[in-house]
Design an enzyme around this catalytic site. Structure first.
Site, PDB file in Angstrom:
ATOM      1  N   GLY A  87      15.676 -23.108 -44.802  1.00 47.28           N
ATOM      2  CA  GLY A  87      16.870 -22.723 -45.519  1.00 47.28           C
ATOM      3  C   GLY A  87      17.537 -23.838 -46.280  1.00 47.28           C
ATOM      4  O   GLY A  87      18.685 -23.685 -46.727  1.00 47.28           O
ATOM      5  N   ASP A  88      16.868 -24.961 -46.461  1.00 47.37           N
ATOM      6  CA  ASP A  88      17.375 -26.069 -47.268  1.00 47.37           C
ATOM      7  C   ASP A  88      16.167 -26.848 -47.766  1.00 47.37           C
ATOM      8  O   ASP A  88      15.116 -26.255 -47.988  1.00 47.37           O
ATOM      9  CB  ASP A  88      18.339 -26.946 -46.452  1.00 47.37           C
ATOM     10  CG  ASP A  88      19.377 -27.643 -47.330  1.00 47.37           C
ATOM     11  OD1 ASP A  88      18.970 -28.382 -48.235  1.00 47.37           O
ATOM     12  OD2 ASP A  88      20.588 -27.444 -47.116  1.00 47.37           O
ATOM     13  N   ASP A  89      16.282 -28.163 -47.961  1.00 45.30           N
ATOM     14  CA  ASP A  89      15.139 -28.935 -48.448  1.00 45.30           C
ATOM     15  C   ASP A  89      13.983 -28.885 -47.450  1.00 45.30           C
ATOM     16  O   ASP A  89      14.180 -29.036 -46.239  1.00 45.30           O
ATOM     17  CB  ASP A  89      15.542 -30.406 -48.648  1.00 45.30           C
ATOM     18  CG  ASP A  89      16.514 -30.596 -49.801  1.00 45.30           C
ATOM     19  OD1 ASP A  89      16.354 -29.911 -50.830  1.00 45.30           O
ATOM     20  OD2 ASP A  89      17.420 -31.426 -49.681  1.00 45.30           O
TER      21      ASP A  89
END
Length: 496
Positions: A286-288
């Site tokens: 859900g991010d990098d």
């Protein structure tokens, strides 16, 4: 003792004679309709057998994993059950893990010890590792992090981040933690470490937490670390966070979190690390997917530990919220000598990104991207110099980072909206950047899809789509065709 069976030619003949394949179908199945009905019942049962409870991740019907011998990787090996562990998903096993680690800590001079986690659901609060330890997760073994924050210890803020990443003051520790260690291995037959982050994400969004969330696995000030052949999922915060470590290998690891509504669940965050290899991993979070860091503004400058000598290769990455592979934005200690190669980024907001801002200081230099494939990505290559997020108001706005010696070679893909967006500025120009062998299928045939501002560098050979006017043009043999006189021109369009 393992019994073996030796067949002589005559005994093999007798086995065939008395075990003819036709005899294996009992009379009950002699009728085709009856056989079809039986097979259909078997299919329905198999579906139920594999059905999962999506809220807890536990099986309605426990899968019986085949007995698979766990290799002995240390002179001494223990099972978690030897220390009272119960893998029912309900019993809290923190004390069992702690007793096991204590026993292994006494074996350092003998080569250390191995802790085998057998199939089952092993609920636990955070626990620490020790030097010369192997944590081995069997197939079907799931370490479950308890989702009640009162069980998670508070630790001082990271020195290179100052006051704390999300809140002033202490931070929560990680589920599996280690400090000042040497020779640590986390591996297995693809067992799982599950942070059960759903409760953490909900409380974070509702602003019910008073401290920075903890990572799933965090190893600090350590060396000779190997993490391989496991699955990491649903971390409360960053998933795998090596901090100020040397000689780290991460390979054959699967990292998972929901692609939406799982805030800050970065996959791997090498932070002020040196001599590191990340390879053969699948990351969807859900991010990098990966974010290389080295401290935040004045705190990172003061701590002064760069991330350097890092190789990232043979990865498949997805990030619908952020980027497949990032450098920064917390890079105040510097980042150098990074190679990213053989990476496929799919269904993502951005593919590869460097992000920084005035106040960071530090540098990003000697970065090589090779053989990258982008599939259905909004923006392919990004360099952003106005990522203005700061720990406090005490940063020095004159501490500007240096961005230089960055190359992109053999970049290909389909379904990309903006292939390149390099946004330097008058204070932070991007210097000595190189593009070679790039062909990206675009989704919108508009003019400014290779976007540049305050960029100096070159294009060698054929690049599609057509590069911005800021760059010098060379042929395949390296002969200058046209020198740019528009390095400070800007055609950045964030609306596109």
């Amino acid at each position: 003792m393992v019994e073996t069976l030796t067949l002589t030619p005559s005994s093999s003949w007798r086995w065939t004679q008395f075990h003819h394949p036709r005899r294996l179908i009992p009379p009950l199945f002699s009728n085709q309709k009856t056989l079809f009905t039986a097979l259909w019942i078997a299919f329905i049962f198999s579906v139920l057998y594999w059905q999962r409870d999506v809220t807890t991740g536990l099986l309605f019907f426990r899968r019986d994993f085949p007995v698979r011998q766990m290799p002995k990787l240390r002179p001494v090996a223990f099972n978690l059950t030897d220390f009272g562990g119960v893998g029912d998903g309900v019993t809290l096993n923190t004390a069992a893990f702690e007793r096991a680690v204590l026993a292994i800590s006494k074996l350092g001079k003998k080569g250390g010890g191995q802790l085998n986690v057998p199939p089952g659901y092993w609920l636990t609060a955070p626990f620490n590792l020790t030097s010369h330890m192997t944590l081995f997760l069997a197939e079907g073994a799931v370490i479950l992090g308890i989702d009640d924050e009162k069980y998670w210890p508070l630790m001082p803020p990271l020195p290179s981040y100052g006051y704390g990443r999300e809140h002033i003051g202490p931070r929560y520790g990680s589920l599996i933690h280690g400090q000042n260690l040497r020779d640590v291995v986390i591996t297995g037959h693809n067992g799982t470490i599950n942070g059960q982050g759903q409760t953490w994400w909900k409380k974070y969004k509702q602003r019910l937490l008073n401290n920075t969330r903890g990572p799933l696995v965090q190893i600090m000030w350590s060396s000779d670390i190997v993490i391989s052949n496991i699955t990491l999922r649903d971390s409360p915060f960053w998933t795998l966070h090596p901090y100020d470590c040397k000689n780290v290998t991460i390979k054959n690891v699967t990292i998972l979190a929901p692609i939406f509504h799982a805030p800050n669940t970065d996959g791997i965050d090498p932070d002020s690390c040196e001599d590191m290899l990340i390879e053969n991993c699948y990351i969807s979070v859900g991010d990098d997917g990966i974010a290389i860091k080295s401290g935040w503004d004045q705190y990172g400058i003061s701590y002064g530990r760069p991330s350097k000598n890092i190789v990232i290769r043979n990865l498949v990455v997805r990030s619908m919220v952020s980027a497949g592979i990032s450098i920064g934005s917390e890079m105040s200690g510097g980042v150098s000598n990074v190679t990213v190669e053989n990476v496929h980024v799919w269904n993502s907001r951005r593919a590869v990104r460097i992000k920084t801002a005035a106040g960071r200081g530090g540098y990003v230099r000697h970065i090589a991207y090779r053989n990258l494939t982008f599939e259905n990505v909004r923006v392919g290559i990004v360099i952003k110099t106005d990522y203005n997020e700061h720990p406090d108001g005490e940063f020095d706005p004159k501490a500007v980072p240096v961005l230089e010696d960055i190359s992109y070679e053999s970049i290909h893909g389909e379904g990309v909206r903006v292939p390149v967006r390099i946004h330097g500025n008058s204070e932070i120009p991007v210097k000595n950047i190189t593009f070679r062998d790039m062909s990206i299928g675009i989704t919108y045939k508009k003019k400014h899809i290779f976007q540049c501002a305050y960029v100096q560098g070159r294009v060698i050979g054929t690049v599609f789509p057509a590069p911005c006017e800021n760059l010098d043009l060379y042929d395949e043999q390296g002969h200058l065709i046209r020198r740019s006189d528009s390095q400070n021109a800007s055609d950045i369009d964030y609306d596109f």
